[in-house]
Write an enzyme that holds these catalytic residues in place. Structure first.
Site, PDB file in Angstrom:
ATOM      1  CG  ASN A 177      12.301  -6.962  -5.990  1.00 54.71           C
ATOM      2  OD1 ASN A 177      13.475  -6.478  -5.815  1.00 54.71           O
ATOM      3  ND2 ASN A 177      11.276  -7.759  -6.103  1.00 54.71           N
ATOM      4  CB  SER A 226      12.777   0.566 -20.845  1.00 55.52           C
ATOM      5  OG  SER A 226      13.183  -0.298 -22.324  1.00 55.52           O
ATOM      6  CD  GLN A 268      11.199   0.278 -25.056  1.00 59.98           C
ATOM      7  OE1 GLN A 268      11.746  -0.610 -24.576  1.00 59.98           O
ATOM      8  NE2 GLN A 268      11.180  -0.615 -26.224  1.00 59.98           N
ATOM      9  CG  HIS A 314       9.412  -3.393 -21.380  1.00 57.38           C
ATOM     10  ND1 HIS A 314       9.561  -3.893 -21.522  1.00 57.38           N
ATOM     11  CD2 HIS A 314      10.360  -2.726 -22.721  1.00 57.38           C
ATOM     12  CE1 HIS A 314      10.152  -5.062 -21.585  1.00 57.38           C
ATOM     13  NE2 HIS A 314      10.789  -4.226 -23.185  1.00 57.38           N
ATOM     14  CD  GLU A 335      52.924  12.798  -6.918  1.00 58.85           C
ATOM     15  OE1 GLU A 335      52.872  11.594  -6.034  1.00 58.85           O
ATOM     16  OE2 GLU A 335      52.259  12.585  -7.903  1.00 58.85           O
TER      17      GLU A 335
END
Lengths: 434, 434
Positions: free
Chosen positions: B217, B240, B262, B265, B418
């Protein structure tokens, strides 16, 4: 205050002391977080206008529009031809070696067919467009351009957008030359959180990318963390680290200089040597003391070695490997004879340099492998930057009519068990006789 | 209010309407963020004591210590034997298919030797220990246990620690049975941000892991984001999504049910159909209207389709592929004849289901590929969960004495360019004659 901490793994307080030595907590600064959030919001909603204003302000330039901040490819080519030939050649050979090594990392799509004709696999594709952040000013590293851009090009990324701040309008010829060699597609003279925002959200002039890679200061790191999800990002790097396991047979001066080469990055860098031979540790300490005053960056090295470095006498090389696994160092030198024998014992490290001739500096520039490596123990779960970071996979599922009968019954059963009846029906609709 | 939005790609306002339909901003809730930060701090500093108190409070259980919250393997085996045989068999066949598919993803160490004897490569190793979060209560999905644990085991992870909250002490037999089948090593009846904290930092009773995977969650997601860096995490999943490209030759009821699968969900799930044939879209809309009242989860499906669904008439299937690439859907069904022809045009999708028999539900449970897939357009830069998420790489660099001569000169040149003289010296020390 001694030059560098000396420890023995057999000492009763070794665990606690080592833990304290390794402790590094990358605190997030609330002020930086808040400033970054504001900058990103502005660039997201005001686009070019905000990007221009912030760039003119932070980089103290005076551009009239964002288009004027694009550095045309002609300038990179000029930068390349302007380099001393030894420098140009070094960059070109390094680029070629990095390219050759990374070719080995390309992954190909694959699939297999089951007896009933069902085909399963993965399709592997490159990212469309990648943003490459290159710091400007004093820490401008052309090697970083090569290490970030070449794997993306090997992966097949069609467009690399480089951004690099040019404080007071100063452009670094070696960085621009590296962009030309590495195959960068476009380059903007922008930086900071505003450049990250422009790449993540896109503006009228800067195209939105799919992933942002490359090092940056605290604002850039905070901005990358915040835009993650909208775009992909590479790892946020902590201070650089080297751990050397030595059997005491490498010239002490070589090892001392390898420790320096990490320590000179910054005061928080960490350089640790593990060796079973106390006399060898004495010799390395003597080399450190003798060589340190000769180093141009002696002050940084001194602080780094004093606060975060250590020479540790271990019981044997097997114990050294065990300690190394706990530290999971970014760079690990196994400076021993027959170093291969220790490979199966070494589980976590960004890069493993084997044998006395494999100094870490060779890996930073031109051996071929990437110098963008996991720091701060993240080698336990992450990898060097590579071609795989610029490719992604799509599962392929082609179920045959026959396969739908077998699989449909199983899916139906499990979906009902999970209380998802539409899932179940979607599978059972395909059963013949329904 | 209509059942589902109808759009035409040729309409002048199509771009704007589509953009609005796709808009989803995963706002982070400040209250959740603050609560999560407090919980993590407590677990980090107080260990078992905090974990026990928070678990007893949030899950309304009455454990006397954390050891009592461990669910012994004996209980999982009992759970497995207690299942109806059809359910047990479905789980076992699904597990076997998932295992067989993921075997194809194992990566092996590689190296090559250059002419001067320098060896370069990568050593690939599994993560040591992985934490698997499994939601409890109403959304307890045994398939999620299989999809997360099996790739880790195929990678060679030695220890998987599963955590799952058991509100009021209720344990889900199917989830425990899946743990037994998938090869989970230990399981604790803990959940929420406190379980994530325990896995990330370790407590007296719960061992610290290297990576945490699995859905949860908002508190679990916030906690995973916060511990990222200390441990690895998988993607934070958004709602989803399914996108179906259809040539109008699949039974309309099949497609309607795929959209439902789907949409059921949750209300934020997104189901979109692209088809060049307006009459076919009419037929699917009629199927939706007829089938919807028969669905147990009709209320959720109705809201999801009304607010976030769409039937879109496209000019042709090539345009459908282009739109799909912009959406970069989690699940993409190519329900056409000869679907392979479109693969080269499909650049971004979590999973591609080809042909009319490949319903997405088969992929959720038992086709073999993983059902943990990138959502919210992240398929532009990320991949399905796989064995590669539980392996990591260490670069291997063994430079020969001869190689150190060639490479040393280049590294020396670039390091001086460098401004890193210790790097230069570390390379040049190995040049013979120095």
């Amino acid at each position: 205050m001694s030059t560098i901490t000396r420890l023995r793994s057999s000492a009763p307080d070794f665990e606690a002391t080592l833990k304290k030595l390794l402790a590094f907590d990358a605190e997030q600064d609330d002020a930086i977080e808040a400033a970054t959030a504001r900058i990103l919001q502005r660039v997201r909603h005001e686009g070019d206008a905000a990007l221009l204003e912030l760039t003119n302000q932070f980089d103290q330039v005076n551009a009239s529009n964002v288009a004027a901040l694009e550095i045309p490819a002609e300038q990179w080519r000029q930068a390349l031809t302007s380099l001393p030939s030894s420098q140009r050649q070094a960059l070109e050979v390094a680029a070629e070696r990095v390219r050759a090594y990374h070719q080995h990392q390309r992954q190909e799509s694959w699939s297999y067919v089951e007896q009933d004709g069902t085909r399963l696999g993965q399709q592997i594709t490159p990212l469309d467009r990648v943003g490459l952040y290159v710091p400007g000013g004093k820490a401008a590293y052309p090697s970083s351009v090569l290490m970030n851009a070449i794997p993306a090009k090997v992966a097949g990324v069609s467009e690399i957008i480089m951004v690099t701040p040019t404080p007071h309008g100063q452009r670094n010829a070696m960085v621009l030359a590296a962009a030309a060699i590495a195959g960068v597609d476009r380059c903007f003279a922008i930086g900071g959180a505003q450049a990250v925002g422009a790449l993540a959200y896109g503006t009228e002039s800067v195209p939105a990318v799919d992933k942002i890679v490359g090092p940056g200061n605290a604002y850039v790191a905070a901005a990358k963390r915040r835009v993650f999800g909208t775009v992909g990002i590479d790892m946020i790097a902590g201070p650089s680290e080297i751990l050397i396991i030595c059997d005491g047979k490498t010239l002490a001066d070589w090892i001392a200089m390898d420790l320096f080469s990490q320590a000179e990055h910054d005061e928080l860098a960490q350089a640790i040597l593990l060796c079973p031979d106390a006399q060898y540790l004495d010799a390395v300490e003597a080399s450190i003391t003798r060589l340190l005053p000769t180093m141009p960056r002696a002050d940084i090295i001194r602080t780094s070695l004093r606060d975060r470095g250590a020479l540790i006498q271990v019981r044997d090389l097997a114990e050294a490997c065990a300690i190394s696994n706990r530290i999971a160092p970014e760079h690990l030198e196994v400076s021993t004879e027959q170093p291969e024998q220790w490979l199966p014992s070494l589980r976590h490290a960004g890069a493993i340099f084997m044998g006395s001739h494999s100094s870490e500096a060779l890996g930073d520039y031109c051996a071929g492998p990437n110098h963008v490596l996991p720091t701060s123990r993240t080698a336990r779960f992450s990898s060097p930057l590579g071609v795989y970071d610029f490719q992604k996979r799509s599962s392929l599922i082609h179920v045959s009519a026959a396969g739908a009968q077998t699989l449909g019954k199983i899916a139906n059963e499990l979906a009902l068990g999970e209380g998802l009846p539409a899932h179940a029906a979607s599978a059972s609709f395909r059963l013949t006789g329904k």
